[in-house]
Write a protein that holds these residues in place. Structure first.
Motif, short mmCIF file in Angstrom:
data_model
loop_
_atom_site.label_atom_id
_atom_site.label_comp_id
_atom_site.label_asym_id
_atom_site.label_seq_id
_atom_site.Cartn_x
_atom_site.Cartn_y
_atom_site.Cartn_z
N ALA A 1 23.20 47.56 -29.73
CA ALA A 1 22.02 47.57 -30.59
C ALA A 1 22.15 46.56 -31.73
N GLN A 2 23.36 46.45 -32.29
CA GLN A 2 23.57 45.51 -33.38
C GLN A 2 23.55 44.06 -32.89
N GLU A 3 24.04 43.82 -31.69
CA GLU A 3 23.94 42.47 -31.13
C GLU A 3 22.48 42.04 -31.02
N GLU A 4 21.63 42.94 -30.57
CA GLU A 4 20.21 42.63 -30.46
C GLU A 4 19.59 42.41 -31.83
N PHE A 5 19.96 43.25 -32.78
CA PHE A 5 19.44 43.12 -34.14
C PHE A 5 19.88 41.79 -34.76
N PHE A 6 21.15 41.47 -34.68
CA PHE A 6 21.66 40.24 -35.27
C PHE A 6 21.04 39.00 -34.62
N GLY B 1 32.20 37.33 -48.04
CA GLY B 1 31.75 36.32 -47.11
C GLY B 1 30.29 35.98 -47.37
N THR B 2 29.84 34.94 -46.71
CA THR B 2 28.43 34.58 -46.75
C THR B 2 27.72 35.48 -45.75
N ASP B 3 26.93 36.40 -46.23
CA ASP B 3 26.32 37.40 -45.37
C ASP B 3 24.96 37.80 -45.94
N LYS B 4 24.27 38.65 -45.21
CA LYS B 4 22.99 39.16 -45.69
C LYS B 4 23.24 40.07 -46.90
N TRP B 5 22.47 39.85 -47.96
CA TRP B 5 22.63 40.70 -49.13
C TRP B 5 22.32 42.15 -48.81
N LEU B 6 21.43 42.37 -47.85
CA LEU B 6 21.10 43.74 -47.46
C LEU B 6 22.30 44.44 -46.85
N PHE B 7 23.12 43.71 -46.11
CA PHE B 7 24.34 44.29 -45.56
C PHE B 7 25.27 44.70 -46.68
N ASP B 8 25.43 43.86 -47.68
CA ASP B 8 26.29 44.17 -48.82
C ASP B 8 25.81 45.43 -49.53
N LEU B 9 24.51 45.54 -49.71
CA LEU B 9 23.94 46.73 -50.34
C LEU B 9 24.15 47.97 -49.47
N ALA B 10 24.02 47.81 -48.16
CA ALA B 10 24.21 48.94 -47.24
C ALA B 10 25.66 49.43 -47.24
N VAL B 11 26.61 48.51 -47.24
CA VAL B 11 28.03 48.89 -47.33
C VAL B 11 28.27 49.71 -48.59
N TYR C 1 14.19 46.87 -42.28
CA TYR C 1 15.45 46.95 -41.54
C TYR C 1 16.59 47.60 -42.32
N TRP C 2 16.26 48.26 -43.41
CA TRP C 2 17.27 48.98 -44.18
C TRP C 2 18.00 50.02 -43.33
N PRO C 3 17.29 50.86 -42.56
CA PRO C 3 18.02 51.84 -41.74
C PRO C 3 18.97 51.18 -40.73
N MET C 4 18.55 50.07 -40.14
CA MET C 4 19.40 49.39 -39.16
C MET C 4 20.62 48.78 -39.83
N MET C 5 20.44 48.29 -41.06
CA MET C 5 21.58 47.69 -41.75
C MET C 5 22.57 48.75 -42.22
N LEU C 6 22.08 49.94 -42.54
CA LEU C 6 22.99 51.04 -42.86
C LEU C 6 23.87 51.37 -41.65
N ARG C 7 23.28 51.29 -40.46
CA ARG C 7 24.05 51.51 -39.24
C ARG C 7 25.08 50.40 -39.04
N ALA C 8 24.68 49.17 -39.29
CA ALA C 8 25.61 48.04 -39.14
C ALA C 8 26.80 48.20 -40.09
N SER D 1 25.24 59.94 -38.43
CA SER D 1 24.19 60.33 -39.37
C SER D 1 23.15 59.24 -39.54
N ARG D 2 23.59 57.98 -39.68
CA ARG D 2 22.62 56.89 -39.89
C ARG D 2 21.76 56.66 -38.64
N ARG D 3 22.29 56.93 -37.47
CA ARG D 3 21.53 56.74 -36.24
C ARG D 3 20.42 57.80 -36.08
#
Length: 325
Positions: free
Chosen positions: A177-182, A229-239, A278-285, A321-323
């Motif tokens: 699922a994350q491969e498809e999202f990315f 790293g250089t990444d999506k800020w949303l990923f950083d917030l989700a972590v 895509y906040w829910p998907m990034m929480l899963r990532a 839980s996130r899924r």
């Protein structure tokens, strides 16, 4: 933090004196916790005044990879973000060699960790994270998050033999699922830049005020940038949210804590429509990333003094839980 390469004061006292202008080394103590590098509190005395630093010997990162992390910390510190600042040697260098491995010394931030945060702490962290993202917009170095999709795909096959049927199915299904999202066009639209990528509770310090009432805490700073790293800020917030905003059951998100963090973050950098979608998907990532790394450290550990691997079950439960959100 951990200790893979032991150090004694006798190992570094002359090295410090010859190469740095931070006074005389008076004590060195290994730091317990963490899983990547050898970390030590370093005490020095300059003109009779005690000083504190953190000395790190890098066990996995190479000398070619390290300038990104050290220069990012220097960049952020110079822009008023409270982070450890790398210490230059007498030749102006911030990356050295010690015991045949890359090493660095950084300033030690004041304060203490709050491992049971409330809404006040979550808001302070959200606000500073947004400021950090914006402060890094003009940082001129880039480096991929080394624990992102490429690493997940490489690591998962080594983990599968250690898992039961349900765990294997969960891991493989979420990875797909994350491969498809990315790979999606909307993922490509998400804002990105320098990101901490590991902003857990034990990587933030707070400066207590007055009578020690936690509601009066001020943010002391962010540290341990060696997963940045250089990444999506949303990923950083989700972590960050996945760790700071946990409910009492240690797997779901606490609505009050999450609201405080997101409101404070968005007061500085509002999320785009695509980011909110895509906040829910990034929480899963973010949950997947740490489940994989904790499985890796648990089942394929390295020998180290003071190494305590984290329980991978924790992030397995968070991912489940996130899924369901």
């Amino acid at each position: 933090m951990a200790v893979f390469t032991p150090l004694e004061l006798s190992d570094i006292s002359e090295w410090i004196a010859q190469n740095f202008q931070i006074g005389t080394a008076t004590a060195i103590r290994g730091i317990h916790g963490g899983i990547e590098n050898s970390n030590f509190f370093l005490d020095t005395s300059a003109d009779g005044k005690p000083q504190e630093y953190v000395l790190t010997i890098f066990e996995r990162l190479t000398a070619e990879q390290l300038p990104y992390y050290l220069e990012l910390m220097r960049h952020l510190a110079n822009r008023g973000i409270s982070v450890p600042k790398p210490i230059e040697n007498r030749n102006g260098q911030i990356l050295f060699e010690l015991k045949g491995k890359p090493a660095a010394i950084v300033s030690k931030l004041p304060g203490l960790s709050r491992l049971s945060p409330d809404s006040h702490h979550c808001a302070l962290v959200g606000e500073m994270l947004a400021k950090m993202h914006l402060a890094g917009k003009d940082f001129n170095l880039t480096q991929d998050n080394l624990r992102s999709l490429v690493w997940w795909k490489k690591t998962v096959p080594d983990l599968l033999p250690h898992l039961d049927v349900d765990q294997r199915q969960l891991l493989q299904t979420e990875l797909k699922a994350q491969e498809e999202f990315f790979g999606s066009s909307e993922y490509a639209e998400l804002p990105f830049g320098a990101s901490h990528c590991d902003l857990f509770r034990d990587n933030v310090l707070f400066d207590p005020q007055g009578n020690g009432n936690q509601a009066a805490d001020r943010l002391g700073g962010f540290f341990d940038f060696y997963f940045a790293g250089t990444d999506k800020w949303l990923f950083d917030l989700a972590v960050t949210a996945n760790d700071w905003c946990l409910a009492d059951n240690k797997k779901d998100l606490d609505p009050e804590l999450l609201k405080a963090m997101l409101a404070a973050y968005e007061a500085i950098r509002p999320l785009s429509t695509v980011e909110k979608k895509y906040w829910p998907m990034m929480l899963r990532a973010a949950a997947l990333r740490f489940w994989i790394s904790r499985l890796w450290d648990f089942y394929l550990p390295r020998n180290a003094q003071m190494l305590t691997p984290h329980d991978p079950k924790h992030f397995e439960k968070i991912l489940i839980s996130r899924r369901t959100v």
